[in-house]
Design an enzyme around this catalytic site. Sequence first.
Site, mmCIF file in Angstrom:
data_model
loop_
_atom_site.group_PDB
_atom_site.id
_atom_site.type_symbol
_atom_site.label_atom_id
_atom_site.label_comp_id
_atom_site.label_asym_id
_atom_site.label_seq_id
_atom_site.Cartn_x
_atom_site.Cartn_y
_atom_site.Cartn_z
ATOM 1 N N ASP A 50 -65.902 32.952 -15.816
ATOM 2 C CA ASP A 50 -67.242 32.502 -16.170
ATOM 3 C C ASP A 50 -68.293 33.396 -15.503
ATOM 4 O OD1 ASP A 50 -68.901 29.837 -17.136
ATOM 5 O OD2 ASP A 50 -69.769 30.708 -15.327
ATOM 6 N N TYR A 55 -76.528 36.228 -13.528
ATOM 7 C CA TYR A 55 -75.784 36.528 -12.300
ATOM 8 C C TYR A 55 -75.873 38.009 -11.938
ATOM 9 C CZ TYR A 55 -73.536 32.016 -13.380
ATOM 10 O OH TYR A 55 -73.273 30.705 -13.694
ATOM 11 N N LYS A 80 -73.675 33.642 -20.614
ATOM 12 C CA LYS A 80 -74.793 32.732 -20.884
ATOM 13 C C LYS A 80 -76.073 33.502 -21.193
ATOM 14 C CE LYS A 80 -72.750 29.834 -17.305
ATOM 15 N NZ LYS A 80 -72.030 30.920 -16.628
ATOM 16 N N HIS A 113 -78.319 29.014 -20.988
ATOM 17 C CA HIS A 113 -78.189 28.777 -19.550
ATOM 18 C C HIS A 113 -79.138 27.694 -19.030
ATOM 19 C CE1 HIS A 113 -77.003 31.102 -15.641
ATOM 20 N NE2 HIS A 113 -76.915 29.801 -15.478
#
Length: 285
Positions: A50, A55, A80, A113
């Site tokens: 994931d 990120y 996402k 997200h």
Amino acid sequence: MKLTSMSDTYTLNNGVQIPVIGFGTWQTPDGDVAKAAVKAAIQAGYRHIDTAVAYGNEQSVGAGIKESGIDRHQLFITSKLFNDAHSYDAAAQSIDRSLQNLQTDYLDLYLIHWPNPVAIRDHWQEGNAAAWRAMEDAVRAGKLRAIGVSNFRRQHLDALLKTATIKPAVNQIMLNPSDLQPAVTKTNAELGLLSEAYSPLGTGGLLGNATVKQVAAETGKSPAQVLIRWSLQHGFLPLPKSIHPQYIQANTDVFDFELTVAQMTALDALHGVSGLALDPDQAQF
């Protein structure tokens, strides 16, 4: 259902099989750290990875997957949509960029997200609907196998479902004994969405909790293993994160014990001890 190994799966509402534990990469530094962590996770038996644009480590995650040597079709990869891409064109471009970063021609799961970014707070319904249309078109084009959301609450799901032609399969939310989010998980169950649990260890804040440590002592397991098992016994899909190979491996060793009703009840009572999920309508990003 009785879970026996890392190869066990849940079935999403569109029939896609998703491994019951995923490897989380939130807060994993980009570069060699993320690449090595993903390789270690795959070596330890994880088949579900994931990540997210937010990120900042998609390329490193993709490199780790590539260098693992595991056939792509044996893996379940999630990314996402970032908060700046809540329009049809921006979402379509974001999907293609994630595919490129992750060195794959399809993703198994792609999520919105955040339901209500500051930039579109006065028209979030329209922004989500437009992004969702792009995600639906990507499903039809074979770029995405399943689509879903993250951090959505009832009002956000109800708004999305007014125009969606493909139902969300997943709602990934913060879930651990510090915040069970009962209203959200109830909504997910009612609507047929799987509840994925990010921060299943309370971003590490629950590992030193006295109750968690007591249950760990009773079961002969580590606090992290207890928390992952707690998530599974609630029917959630936990996404534990680590950058240390020994902990990455240990976090898979959760199928040879069960928490008792009393232990689950004690853990459920830890509300607020390691923080609560942010209100998506108030968060300033």
